[in-house]
Write an enzyme that holds these catalytic residues in place. Structure first.
Site: not given
Ligand code: HMG
Length: 396
Positions: A86, A118, A159, A208, A240, A249, A283, A315
């Site tokens: 992609e 992906c 990521t 996502s 993935h 999760k 990733n 996605s």
């Molecule tokens: P964010 O807002 O920076 O992070 O975004 P958050 O506030 O949700 O925190 C992440 C985790 O860290 C949480 O854990 C927090 O609790 C924890 P959870 O509650 O979810 O279990 N946390 C801590 N843990 C320990 N000590 C601390 C602490 N502080 C917080 N001090 C997000 C995170 C993944 C959303 C962001 O990085 C993002 O947007 N990433 C890109 C999208 C993505 O990867 N999506 C995954 C699913 S989609 C997919 O897999 C397809 C893809 O690969 C593309 C394709 O298909 O082509 C992306």
């Protein structure tokens, strides 16, 4: 005598991956973002991410991943190259044609590019197996190569990553014989996408995550409804991994669908061998699940004869749950040392150097452009001339 395709085995005979020459640690990123490093290390399960040099792209990475496969097995039986990405570099020409040329392969090969975020490499793998079942004498080279890029200072920034996986698909697979059925799940959703005019992805992070986990349920339930193996028959599942914590999760979600409730520790232990490469590479989109598979196969676990689950998500969205049976002598086919060396050789860079690389872009107006040699890999992008990308080998 005609072959009955249902009686022919097919699967992954060899698996090799390559990554970039640079990396950014999440410690270094945390110094800039001010986030507690524990959020990265434990919250999303990432400790570093691969960053490409200017002369590395999906072609050089894919050629780097594929070259050892061609060296080990020769290329006489390869009739098809399927390139999933992609991070496309051309709207018309398949990136795999450049790889075909760099590897010096026979002209009597079909080459095509596939895209569905992906998920693309899993579509390629299934198509490859179908081709091999139709004619067991032929082999297919599946390439999955991507550079994950999000906007600077966005939540997705932590990521990012980059890698390519190359797989040789044959009728006598030494590593993993693909099973049937597959569980499929498609839903039109804007959780992550990249319009043609952007070099970074747009993403609704929380949506996502929900979309991914809903797809785990959707694909798994379809898999089971079609007579797939029960959960307890699976040694583990390679998910993935846009970030490795998502595997935890996803595994919990699968267990819940089966009415199971393992402890946090038990789930961590089940998926830990699948996360070791992705937690330091980040990733790699199409390659990600196959790096999870490589990590599992390269681990100390004795997997011969075991069935493992594979969950592929792209996605947009398309997902597939399928299984594979590990070959009895799979260890003879591994490349664990080469894989670890790919990771170990990367040079950690400062946040400032990363930011500089992130903001640089190749010209889009046809201006001739030379790219200095920087990669540690075997192939490099030397520049652009007359709107054409120029690739070179870095060694004779
Ligand atoms: P964010 O807002 O920076 O992070 O975004 P958050 O506030 O949700 O925190 C992440 C985790 O860290 C949480 O854990 C927090 O609790 C924890 P959870 O509650 O979810 O279990 N946390 C801590 N843990 C320990 N000590 C601390 C602490 N502080 C917080 N001090 C997000 C995170 C993944 C959303 C962001 O990085 C993002 O947007 N990433 C890109 C999208 C993505 O990867 N999506 C995954 C699913 S989609 C997919 O897999 C397809 C893809 O690969 C593309 C394709 O298909 O082509 C992306």
């Amino acid at each position: 005598m005609p072959t009955d395709p249902t009686e022919v085995t097919a699967g992954i005979h060899d698996l090799s991956f390559a990554t970039t020459s640079l990396c950014l640690t999440h410690e270094e990123l945390a110094r800039h973002t001010g986030a507690p490093v524990a959020k990265y290390h434990h919250g999303i399960g990432q400790t570093s991410m691969s960053i490409p040099t200017e002369d590395e792209d999906i072609v050089t990475l894919a050629a780097d991943a594929a070259a050892p496969i061609v060296e080990r097995h020769g290329s006489d039986r390869i009739r098809t190259i399927l390139f999933a990405t992609e991070t496309g570099i051309d709207q018309s020409k398949a990136a795999g044609v450049y790889v075909h040329s760099l590897l010096g392969l026979s002209p009597h090969i079909r080459v095509v590019e596939l895209k569905q975020a992906c998920y693309g490499a899993t579509a390629a793998l299934q198509l490859a197996c179908a081709l091999v079942r139709t004619d067991p004498a032929q082999e297919v080279l599946v390439l999955a190569s991507d550079i994950a890029r999000y906007d600077l200072d966005s939540p997705g920034e932590a990521t990012q990553g980059a890698a390519a996986a190359a797989m040789l698909i044959t009728a006598a697979p030494g590593l993993l014989e693909l099973g049937t059925p597959s569980g499929l799940f498609t839903r039109d959703i804007m959780d992550f996408w990249r319009p043609n005019y952007r070099t970074t992805a747009l993403v609704d992070g929380k949506a996502s995550l929900d979309a991914y986990l809903d797809a785990v349920d959707g694909a798994w339930l379809d898999y089971r409804a079609r007579g797939g193996l029960p959960f307890e028959k699976l040694r583990t599942v390679c998910y993935h991994q846009p970030f490795t914590r998502i595997a935890h999760k996803a595994h919990r979600r699968l267990e819940r669908a089966e009415g199971l409730t393992s402890t946090v520790q038990a789930i961590d232990e089940a998926i830990a061998p699948t996360t070791t490469y992705n937690q330091v590479i980040g990733n790699s989109y199409t390659a990600s699940m196959y790096l999870a598979l490589a990590a599992l196969l390269d681990s100390d676990a004795d997997l011969g004869g075991d069935d493992i689950g594979l969950f592929s998500y792209g996605s947009g969205s398309v997902a597939e749950f399928f299984t594979g049976r590990v070959g009895p002598a799979y260890r003879a086919h591994l490349r664990a040392d080469a894989h670890r060396a790919q990771i170990a050789r990367r040079e950690p860079i400062s946040y400032a150097a990363y930011r500089d690389l992130h903001t640089r872009a190749l010209p889009v107006d046809g201006t001739p452009h030379e790219v200095g040699r920087r990669t540690l890999g075997r192939y490099r992008l030397a520049g652009i001339r007359d709107h054409q990308r120029q690739y070179r080998a870095t060694r004779p």
